[in-house]
Write a protein that holds these residues in place. Structure first.
Motif, PDB file in Angstrom:
ATOM      1  N   ALA A 153       0.821  -1.216   0.000  1.00 46.82           N
ATOM      2  CA  ALA A 153       0.000   0.000   0.000  1.00 46.82           C
ATOM      3  C   ALA A 153       0.854   1.264   0.000  1.00 46.82           C
ATOM      4  N   ALA A 154       2.059   1.186   0.559  1.00 50.12           N
ATOM      5  CA  ALA A 154       2.897   2.381   0.717  1.00 50.12           C
ATOM      6  C   ALA A 154       3.202   3.099  -0.596  1.00 50.12           C
ATOM      7  N   PRO A 155       3.554   2.381  -1.696  1.00 51.91           N
ATOM      8  CA  PRO A 155       3.854   3.091  -2.942  1.00 51.91           C
ATOM      9  C   PRO A 155       2.693   3.930  -3.478  1.00 51.91           C
ATOM     10  N   ALA A 156       1.455   3.483  -3.250  1.00 51.24           N
ATOM     11  CA  ALA A 156       0.300   4.247  -3.732  1.00 51.24           C
ATOM     12  C   ALA A 156       0.236   5.611  -3.059  1.00 51.24           C
ATOM     13  N   VAL A 157       0.462   5.656  -1.764  1.00 52.68           N
ATOM     14  CA  VAL A 157       0.424   6.931  -1.033  1.00 52.68           C
ATOM     15  C   VAL A 157       1.562   7.846  -1.495  1.00 52.68           C
ATOM     16  N   LEU A 158       2.758   7.293  -1.622  1.00 48.80           N
ATOM     17  CA  LEU A 158       3.911   8.101  -2.030  1.00 48.80           C
ATOM     18  C   LEU A 158       3.748   8.640  -3.446  1.00 48.80           C
ATOM     19  N   LEU A 159       3.292   7.793  -4.369  1.00 46.55           N
ATOM     20  CA  LEU A 159       3.121   8.245  -5.751  1.00 46.55           C
ATOM     21  C   LEU A 159       1.952   9.218  -5.880  1.00 46.55           C
ATOM     22  N   GLY A 160       0.965   9.114  -5.001  1.00 53.63           N
ATOM     23  CA  GLY A 160      -0.124  10.091  -5.006  1.00 53.63           C
ATOM     24  C   GLY A 160       0.398  11.498  -4.784  1.00 53.63           C
ATOM     25  N   VAL A 161       1.371  11.643  -3.904  1.00 56.79           N
ATOM     26  CA  VAL A 161       1.989  12.953  -3.670  1.00 56.79           C
ATOM     27  C   VAL A 161       2.763  13.400  -4.906  1.00 56.79           C
ATOM     28  N   VAL A 162       3.475  12.465  -5.546  1.00 55.34           N
ATOM     29  CA  VAL A 162       4.256  12.800  -6.746  1.00 55.34           C
ATOM     30  C   VAL A 162       3.340  13.270  -7.874  1.00 55.34           C
ATOM     31  N   VAL A 163       2.187  12.628  -8.038  1.00 55.15           N
ATOM     32  CA  VAL A 163       1.232  12.998  -9.091  1.00 55.15           C
ATOM     33  C   VAL A 163       0.897  14.479  -9.038  1.00 55.15           C
ATOM     34  N   PHE A 164       0.671  14.994  -7.836  1.00 55.05           N
ATOM     35  CA  PHE A 164       0.249  16.389  -7.672  1.00 55.05           C
ATOM     36  C   PHE A 164       1.266  17.356  -8.277  1.00 55.05           C
ATOM     37  N   PHE A 165       2.529  17.002  -8.219  1.00 52.37           N
ATOM     38  CA  PHE A 165       3.574  17.892  -8.713  1.00 52.37           C
ATOM     39  C   PHE A 165       4.025  17.572 -10.137  1.00 52.37           C
ATOM     40  N   TYR A 166       3.725  16.369 -10.615  1.00 57.15           N
ATOM     41  CA  TYR A 166       4.275  15.940 -11.906  1.00 57.15           C
ATOM     42  C   TYR A 166       3.321  16.134 -13.071  1.00 57.15           C
ATOM     43  N   LEU A 167       2.030  15.821 -12.894  1.00 56.65           N
ATOM     44  CA  LEU A 167       1.088  15.870 -14.011  1.00 56.65           C
ATOM     45  C   LEU A 167       0.630  17.297 -14.308  1.00 56.65           C
ATOM     46  N   ASP A 168       0.271  17.523 -15.572  1.00 55.72           N
ATOM     47  CA  ASP A 168      -0.375  18.766 -16.000  1.00 55.72           C
ATOM     48  C   ASP A 168      -1.797  18.431 -16.417  1.00 55.72           C
ATOM     49  N   ASP A 169      -2.745  19.299 -16.055  1.00 51.85           N
ATOM     50  CA  ASP A 169      -4.135  19.008 -16.352  1.00 51.85           C
ATOM     51  C   ASP A 169      -4.420  19.009 -17.846  1.00 51.85           C
ATOM     52  N   ARG A 170      -3.854  19.958 -18.562  1.00 54.34           N
ATOM     53  CA  ARG A 170      -4.120  20.115 -19.989  1.00 54.34           C
ATOM     54  C   ARG A 170      -2.838  20.426 -20.748  1.00 54.34           C
ATOM     55  N   VAL A 171      -2.926  20.314 -22.077  1.00 49.88           N
ATOM     56  CA  VAL A 171      -1.769  20.609 -22.925  1.00 49.88           C
ATOM     57  C   VAL A 171      -1.279  22.031 -22.695  1.00 49.88           C
ATOM     58  N   ARG A 172      -2.209  22.972 -22.545  1.00 48.60           N
ATOM     59  CA  ARG A 172      -1.808  24.371 -22.393  1.00 48.60           C
ATOM     60  C   ARG A 172      -1.017  24.627 -21.111  1.00 48.60           C
ATOM     61  N   ASP A 173      -1.127  23.730 -20.126  1.00 51.62           N
ATOM     62  CA  ASP A 173      -0.419  23.914 -18.853  1.00 51.62           C
ATOM     63  C   ASP A 173       0.990  23.319 -18.868  1.00 51.62           C
ATOM     64  N   ALA A 174       1.346  22.604 -19.938  1.00 49.52           N
ATOM     65  CA  ALA A 174       2.607  21.850 -19.968  1.00 49.52           C
ATOM     66  C   ALA A 174       3.785  22.772 -20.271  1.00 49.52           C
ATOM     67  N   LYS A 175       4.569  23.081 -19.265  1.00 48.40           N
ATOM     68  CA  LYS A 175       5.747  23.932 -19.459  1.00 48.40           C
ATOM     69  C   LYS A 175       6.851  23.215 -20.226  1.00 48.40           C
ATOM     70  N   TRP A 176       6.799  21.920 -20.316  1.00 51.15           N
ATOM     71  CA  TRP A 176       7.804  21.130 -21.027  1.00 51.15           C
ATOM     72  C   TRP A 176       7.523  21.032 -22.526  1.00 51.15           C
ATOM     73  N   LEU A 177       6.419  21.646 -23.006  1.00 53.99           N
ATOM     74  CA  LEU A 177       6.124  21.758 -24.433  1.00 53.99           C
ATOM     75  C   LEU A 177       6.267  23.210 -24.856  1.00 53.99           C
ATOM     76  N   ASN A 178       6.827  23.440 -26.059  1.00 56.02           N
ATOM     77  CA  ASN A 178       6.887  24.816 -26.555  1.00 56.02           C
ATOM     78  C   ASN A 178       5.584  25.161 -27.276  1.00 56.02           C
ATOM     79  N   ASP A 179       5.436  26.398 -27.704  1.00 51.81           N
ATOM     80  CA  ASP A 179       4.180  26.864 -28.294  1.00 51.81           C
ATOM     81  C   ASP A 179       3.836  26.114 -29.570  1.00 51.81           C
ATOM     82  N   GLU A 180       4.840  25.807 -30.394  1.00 52.27           N
ATOM     83  CA  GLU A 180       4.577  25.091 -31.645  1.00 52.27           C
ATOM     84  C   GLU A 180       4.080  23.676 -31.368  1.00 52.27           C
TER      85      GLU A 180
END
Length: 434
Positions: free
Chosen positions: A194-221
């Motif tokens: 069960a422990a990895p689920a709790v730890l990765l839940g915290v990571v999700v909050f900081f790693y995922l972007d809700d939409r394409v427009r929020d992704a700082k790792w993609l350029n405008d093109e």
């Protein structure tokens, strides 16, 4: 789709291909890791059964009912959970799901009675509801239809991967920790996994972007390329229909019926595979886990190859029909196998067939719905389909208690996959081959 129409389809530019490779490597391996952990928490109950039933005095029917109650909670909260994900964003909602299901999974440490087992399985389903359809919905934000069979197949390879690593891991924990601190091996397994689920839940909050427009790792093109492709992909699809309109759409219920039949086979396999392997004469929880990994190793290769083929040919139905029928034959042979070797080969065919159907299925409903309609439509299909996760283990457990054999349960699963193949054949090709 004919050869001529395939030739007329617009070729993907090198820039677009590079953009989607970038999105793939940023998102898909991470989402796959999340699902490995999710699925491990979902099916480790099958390994717990090897000790838990004897320790707590659970019959096959009691255990099958408890395993299946997960899906009642899942069913009740699936649609509202997916709608909330669409409104609140994947980052917050998936993080919430993972943390809560990790905490509840750890609480199985305290189970002493059948009713406690039932209650926690039900609550675990409530907690996890929305995760899988939410990820399917999230993928539609980033990839157009003609790429999704491959993407979803890679993501859902997490199911056999969790079996490949989770089976031996669960077996090892149960053997190595049995009696440590005066507690059973199955208790330690629930806690540690069960422990990895709790730890990765915290990571999700900081790693995922809700939409394409929020992704700082993609350029405008790159963002513009994805936006154009998704907009073009939405043309001709149902996107902004009300929830009531989606519920009244007969295509949604046809998809739910097909998925129900597929899920019957999927959970019949994953919940009962350790028991089937043990029944073939294999001794020791670690060895059972290692042998149980073989069907999943076969499945992970087949499902990725079929996903690539379905996208390349832009054909969906036969890429589902053939695996469904192979899975049905595998279940039938496993029920009549005269040796452990034949049984494992048959179960490998069953696993390859049924687990390949699961990711390829989702290219069907996402070919004709998108946007808000997809949020509710995918959730309806998944929640109704996953009721089979309640019916399948309970029915197999009851049949096993009644007949003292797993053969009747395997025949039932084979019949459900055959019905799924017929229903897929009756689905118009022009509706889903995109």
């Amino acid at each position: 789709m004919t050869t001529a129409s395939l030739a007329d389809a617009p070729a993907e530019t090198e820039f677009a291909a590079a953009t989607y490779r970038k999105v793939f490597w940023r998102l898909v391996p991470f989402l796959m890791l999340l699902y490995v952990i999710a699925y491990l928490d979902r099916v480790n109950v099958g390994f717990a059964k090897l000790q838990m039933s004897g320790d707590l005095g659970f019959s096959e029917t009691v255990f099958g009912l408890g395993a299946g109650l997960f899906f009642i909670g899942y069913f009740l909260f699936e649609v509202p959970s997916n709608i909330l994900l669409h409104k609140l964003g994947a980052r917050v909602w998936i993080a919430r799901i993972m943390v809560t299901w990790g905490v509840i999974s750890a609480c199985f440490w305290f189970v002493e009675t059948a009713w406690q087992f039932y209650a926690l399985r039900f609550l675990l389903g409530l907690a996890e509801a929305g995760f899988y359809p939410g990820i399917i919905l999230y993928i539609t934000y980033w990839f157009p239809s003609h790429q999704r069979a491959r993407i979803i197949a890679v993501f859902m390879a997490a199911i056999p991967v969790s079996g490949i690593f989770g089976g031996p891991l669960s077996g090892w924990i149960m053997d190595a920790f049995n009696g440590v601190g005066g507690h059973a091996g199955w208790q330690w397994m629930f806690l540690l996994e069960a422990a990895p689920a709790v730890l990765l839940g915290v990571v999700v909050f900081f790693y995922l972007d809700d939409r394409v427009r929020d992704a700082k790792w993609l350029n405008d093109e790159e963002k513009a390329q994805i936006a154009r492709d998704i907009a073009a992909d939405h043309q001709g699809k149902t996107s902004e229909a009300s929830f009531g309109a989606v519920v009244r759409d007969p295509r949604i219920w046809a998809m739910a019926f097909i998925y129900f039949c597929i899920v019957m086979g999927q959970y019949g396999l994953t919940f009962w595979l350790p028991t089937l392997v043990k029944g073939s004469g294999v001794q020791g929880n670690l060895m059972i886990g290692l042998i149980s990994a073989i069907p999943f190793l076969v499945a992970v290769v087949v499902m990725i190859l079929c996903g690539r083929s379905a996208d390349r040919m832009r054909e969906r139905r036969w890429h589902l029909i053939v695996p469904a029928l192979i899975g049905a034959v595998g279940f039938v042979i496993s029920a009549t196998a005269g040796s452990p070797l034949i049984g494992i080969v048959a179960l490998s065919a069953a696993a390859a067939g049924v687990l390949t159907c699961s990711p390829l299925f989702w290219s069907l409903p996402t070919a004709f719905i998108s946007g808000a309609a997809a949020a509710s439509g995918i959730a309806i299909v998944n929640s109704v389909g996953n009721l089979a996760g309640f019916v399948s283990p309970y029915a197999i457990g009851a049949l096993r208690d009644a007949t003292q054999s797993t053969a009747a349960g395997m025949y039932m699963l084979a019949g459900m996959l055959t019905i799924a193949a017929i229903a897929i054949y009756l689905t118009p090709a022009k509706l889903v081959n995109r």
